[in-house]
Design an enzyme around this catalytic site. Sequence first.
Site, PDB file in Angstrom:
ATOM      1  N   LYS A  13     -23.202  28.181  27.434  1.00 35.11           N
ATOM      2  CA  LYS A  13     -23.820  27.481  26.291  1.00 35.11           C
ATOM      3  C   LYS A  13     -25.344  27.440  26.471  1.00 35.11           C
ATOM      4  O   LYS A  13     -26.095  27.651  25.519  1.00 35.11           O
ATOM      5  CB  LYS A  13     -23.254  26.054  26.175  1.00 35.11           C
ATOM      6  CG  LYS A  13     -21.793  26.035  25.718  1.00 35.11           C
ATOM      7  CD  LYS A  13     -21.122  24.668  25.880  1.00 35.11           C
ATOM      8  CE  LYS A  13     -19.630  24.791  25.628  1.00 35.11           C
ATOM      9  NZ  LYS A  13     -18.877  23.557  25.857  1.00 35.11           N
ATOM     10  N   GLN A  50     -19.162  17.685  28.261  1.00 33.43           N
ATOM     11  CA  GLN A  50     -18.221  18.750  28.589  1.00 33.43           C
ATOM     12  C   GLN A  50     -16.885  18.146  29.003  1.00 33.43           C
ATOM     13  O   GLN A  50     -16.818  17.241  29.828  1.00 33.43           O
ATOM     14  CB  GLN A  50     -18.797  19.630  29.714  1.00 33.43           C
ATOM     15  CG  GLN A  50     -17.955  20.853  30.059  1.00 33.43           C
ATOM     16  CD  GLN A  50     -17.825  21.857  28.907  1.00 33.43           C
ATOM     17  OE1 GLN A  50     -18.703  21.977  28.053  1.00 33.43           O
ATOM     18  NE2 GLN A  50     -16.719  22.575  28.876  1.00 33.43           N
ATOM     19  N   ASP A  81     -20.005  18.483  19.038  1.00 33.35           N
ATOM     20  CA  ASP A  81     -18.633  19.011  19.085  1.00 33.35           C
ATOM     21  C   ASP A  81     -17.830  18.626  17.848  1.00 33.35           C
ATOM     22  O   ASP A  81     -16.787  19.216  17.581  1.00 33.35           O
ATOM     23  CB  ASP A  81     -17.894  18.443  20.311  1.00 33.35           C
ATOM     24  CG  ASP A  81     -18.091  19.288  21.553  1.00 33.35           C
ATOM     25  OD1 ASP A  81     -18.056  20.524  21.431  1.00 33.35           O
ATOM     26  OD2 ASP A  81     -18.266  18.705  22.637  1.00 33.35           O
TER      27      ASP A  81
END
Length: 273
Positions: free
Chosen positions: A49, A93, A116
């Site tokens: 990422k 994460q 997200d």
Amino acid sequence: MATLLNGRALAEQLLQELKLKISTLDFTPCLGVILVGDDPASHLYVSLKEKAAAEVGISVNKILLPATASLTQVTDAVETFNKNPKVQGILVQLPLPAPLPEQTVINSIDPDKDADGFHPLNLKKLTSEKALIIPGLSEGIIKLIDLTGWEISHKTAVILANSQEFTQPLSWLLSRRGVIVKTNHQPETAELLKADIIIVALGQPEIITGQMVKDGTILIDVGTTKVNDQIKGDVKAADFINRSVYLTPVPGGVGPMTVAMLLWNVYRLATDK
Ligand code: GUN
């Protein structure tokens, strides 16, 4: 011959478009990343990422915490990003090391910075037309399905997965497009043979074999499991080489698309577009 749905190429194209859009901004969008513990897969995903973010002109502000971090330490880190006006997107994460409660941590993210799209307020918006943020994996999968050029309304999809966090947003998005969606925790051949679209995220290497799938099906393989130093998907790709199906390769299918859509989410949050 199977038609491969090339996620790497599509992701690269989407990242180039994003880079162009970001180059017109008078500020650098910033993604705040919180990474807890030392799970090698999570560290690898975060580094992918970061690399893609650098490519498009998004800066990454990363907070690393030990696996022993308390819930307060994690939510304090989230709060630091919530309060920082220079950070427009936040990502924690997952999975978090046990016993940290993931939902509590997700709920602590400012919904307006939720890169997200996992915050309950953002998930709820997926059932209506108002959603700004779609979870990257789900949006990536929809774009891969659209690569076929199919009109998917009235088609049947089976989603095989164990996690509701994954199946729910994707089911809603596909339902909104008129797809008849079924979810299951395990492959059932009779059900799969009727499906026009099969999305499999079981993490069980090569569990989907040729005899479970009819010709013409779109196969989206979310699985990535390391077997003898090789990454294997949940679909037994060798069974489909000479079959008339659409298939996402592993690696190079869903993975790069998830990263690309995450970074698009950061741009959307930073510009409200
Ligand atoms: N772990 C695996 N996939 C994801 C994802 O899309 N977002 C986050 N935050 N963690 C993940």
